[in-house]
Scaffold this motif. Sequence first.
Motif, PDB file in Angstrom:
ATOM      1  N   THR A   1      -0.007 -39.078  27.959  1.00  0.00           N
ATOM      2  CA  THR A   1      -1.429 -39.245  28.237  1.00  0.00           C
ATOM      3  C   THR A   1      -2.221 -39.423  26.943  1.00  0.00           C
ATOM      4  O   THR A   1      -3.358 -39.889  26.959  1.00  0.00           O
ATOM      5  CB  THR A   1      -1.972 -38.020  28.999  1.00  0.00           C
ATOM      6  N   ASP A   2      -1.608 -39.032  25.810  1.00  0.00           N
ATOM      7  CA  ASP A   2      -2.298 -39.123  24.516  1.00  0.00           C
ATOM      8  C   ASP A   2      -1.298 -39.620  23.472  1.00  0.00           C
ATOM      9  O   ASP A   2      -0.876 -38.869  22.587  1.00  0.00           O
ATOM     10  CB  ASP A   2      -2.855 -37.754  24.132  1.00  0.00           C
ATOM     11  N   PRO A   3      -0.877 -40.893  23.568  1.00  0.00           N
ATOM     12  CA  PRO A   3       0.217 -41.383  22.710  1.00  0.00           C
ATOM     13  C   PRO A   3      -0.082 -41.363  21.222  1.00  0.00           C
ATOM     14  O   PRO A   3       0.846 -41.375  20.409  1.00  0.00           O
ATOM     15  CB  PRO A   3       0.429 -42.821  23.209  1.00  0.00           C
ATOM     16  N   ASP A   4      -1.364 -41.304  20.847  1.00  0.00           N
ATOM     17  CA  ASP A   4      -1.732 -41.317  19.430  1.00  0.00           C
ATOM     18  C   ASP A   4      -2.180 -39.944  18.934  1.00  0.00           C
ATOM     19  O   ASP A   4      -2.711 -39.814  17.820  1.00  0.00           O
ATOM     20  CB  ASP A   4      -2.846 -42.333  19.184  1.00  0.00           C
ATOM     21  N   GLY A   5      -1.972 -38.911  19.760  1.00  0.00           N
ATOM     22  CA  GLY A   5      -2.414 -37.573  19.383  1.00  0.00           C
ATOM     23  C   GLY A   5      -1.719 -37.059  18.140  1.00  0.00           C
ATOM     24  O   GLY A   5      -0.557 -37.379  17.866  1.00  0.00           O
ATOM     25  N   ALA A   6      -2.415 -36.242  17.385  1.00  0.00           N
ATOM     26  CA  ALA A   6      -1.876 -35.736  16.115  1.00  0.00           C
ATOM     27  C   ALA A   6      -0.670 -34.831  16.318  1.00  0.00           C
ATOM     28  O   ALA A   6       0.268 -34.838  15.516  1.00  0.00           O
ATOM     29  CB  ALA A   6      -2.978 -34.988  15.362  1.00  0.00           C
TER      30      ALA A   6
ATOM     31  N   GLN B   1       1.330 -34.764  23.257  1.00  0.00           N
ATOM     32  CA  GLN B   1       1.027 -36.111  23.740  1.00  0.00           C
ATOM     33  C   GLN B   1       1.442 -36.295  25.201  1.00  0.00           C
ATOM     34  O   GLN B   1       0.938 -37.177  25.887  1.00  0.00           O
ATOM     35  CB  GLN B   1       1.767 -37.153  22.879  1.00  0.00           C
ATOM     36  N   GLN B   2       2.395 -35.481  25.681  1.00  0.00           N
ATOM     37  CA  GLN B   2       3.020 -35.698  26.977  1.00  0.00           C
ATOM     38  C   GLN B   2       2.371 -34.859  28.078  1.00  0.00           C
ATOM     39  O   GLN B   2       1.907 -33.740  27.843  1.00  0.00           O
ATOM     40  CB  GLN B   2       4.515 -35.354  26.913  1.00  0.00           C
TER      41      GLN B   2
ATOM     42  N   GLU C   1      -3.266 -31.576  30.882  1.00  0.00           N
ATOM     43  CA  GLU C   1      -2.932 -32.703  30.022  1.00  0.00           C
ATOM     44  C   GLU C   1      -2.436 -32.174  28.670  1.00  0.00           C
ATOM     45  O   GLU C   1      -3.020 -31.257  28.101  1.00  0.00           O
ATOM     46  CB  GLU C   1      -4.144 -33.618  29.811  1.00  0.00           C
ATOM     47  N   GLY C   2      -1.352 -32.776  28.208  1.00  0.00           N
ATOM     48  CA  GLY C   2      -0.754 -32.334  26.951  1.00  0.00           C
ATOM     49  C   GLY C   2       0.239 -31.198  27.124  1.00  0.00           C
ATOM     50  O   GLY C   2       0.869 -30.768  26.156  1.00  0.00           O
ATOM     51  N   GLY C   3       0.410 -30.717  28.355  1.00  0.00           N
ATOM     52  CA  GLY C   3       1.320 -29.590  28.579  1.00  0.00           C
ATOM     53  C   GLY C   3       2.715 -29.991  29.016  1.00  0.00           C
ATOM     54  O   GLY C   3       3.543 -29.125  29.300  1.00  0.00           O
ATOM     55  N   GLY C   4       3.009 -31.289  29.044  1.00  0.00           N
ATOM     56  CA  GLY C   4       4.290 -31.743  29.566  1.00  0.00           C
ATOM     57  C   GLY C   4       5.490 -31.253  28.792  1.00  0.00           C
ATOM     58  O   GLY C   4       6.510 -30.873  29.373  1.00  0.00           O
TER      59      GLY C   4
END
Length: 404
Positions: free
Chosen positions: A187-192, A197-198, A248-251
């Motif tokens: 969901t956030d492929p460019d996250g730091a 990101q998953q 989101e981001g908890g995958g």
Amino acid sequence: MDFAFDARTEELRERLLAFMDEYVYPAEPVAEEQRALLASPWDTPAVVEELKAEARRQGLWNLFLPDSEHGAGLTNLQYAPLAEITGRSPQLAPTALNCAAPDTGNMEVLAQFGTDEQKKRWLEPLLAGEIRSAFAMTEPEVASSDATNITTLIEREGDEYVITGRKWYISGAMNPDCEIFILMGKTDPDGADIRRQQSMVLVPRDTPGVTVKRAMQVFGYEDHSHGGHAEVVFDHARVPVANLVGEEGGGFAIAQARLGPGRIHHCMRLIGMAERAIELMCRRAVARTAFGKALAQQGVVQNWIADARVTVEQLRLLVLKTAWLMDTVGNRGAHTEIQAIKIATPRAVVEILDRAIQLHGAGGVSQDFPLADLYAGARTLMLADGPDEVHQRSLARRELKKYL
């Protein structure tokens, strides 16, 4: 550490052993005969539904789930010897007890992270054995041993997520009763933070844009016990934002929570597979003669059997210790042991099965004995839930850290 079976475990073991003798082993050839007559190899043989009904009637149902609200309320240490017994017939027994992967891990995810609505819509029918599920994580285009490599996109548009990507070896996806995927994508492929990101989302199988393209074989076998493995394409498949699992981001964190119990379940079933291999070796050794004496009198065969027994006893103790630690200090506290059994058990069981195949000669690689099928399953587990080398790397780092 006390690994003696408590009263409840002993009682369940006795009932499960009787169930295996009376129902499961006799059903193995019946299932194969029925499967050959089915319109699709992925349809469920009638005898499997009969086994499920009998297991549920006997209270041998959802034994894997420690949540007493949804499952049997067993600890890992209580469930471990039961999982071992089901490993003696991996194509039938786990499914009969509603304790088969990937449904077990998916039910654990929904029980721990699902909303009330998600539990009602998907967890309840899974617990009842009315539907099957799949876990969509592995991808063909990247090294999926590093889950941060996943490229499937989960893009938000208003009140929907749009999913685009290709997965393969998605366990359970070929089963016509599979109605839901738990999919991991970015969901956030460019996250730091590459581990934030998953995310995971629930994707009904009949969602427009979801295509189950083909079955993936394992050494030429179609793995019916898990509902097959499939290549699945997600082409702008849309699901409601309410289908997000957790946050989101908890995958990545959810995946780790899911895989911990799954690894110990696999390892105990592997020990059951090894026990069946030893039994078949012994029966073969006393029944066959070569060069003027029984195979059981050949020194090399005696060595194989002795080594197999020693190996199984060692593995069982390590797995039971891991289960005990998971119960007492949690999965994080048992991290080293979880990785140790994931490394040691498949490797050792593959060797035992290889020797059992050798002892059976041409019969060992045939469909007349379960050994080739067991070997394919055990060898696959050197890759599934993270390849051995990933766990070795992590375990070595943890050991070296003490000296740096």
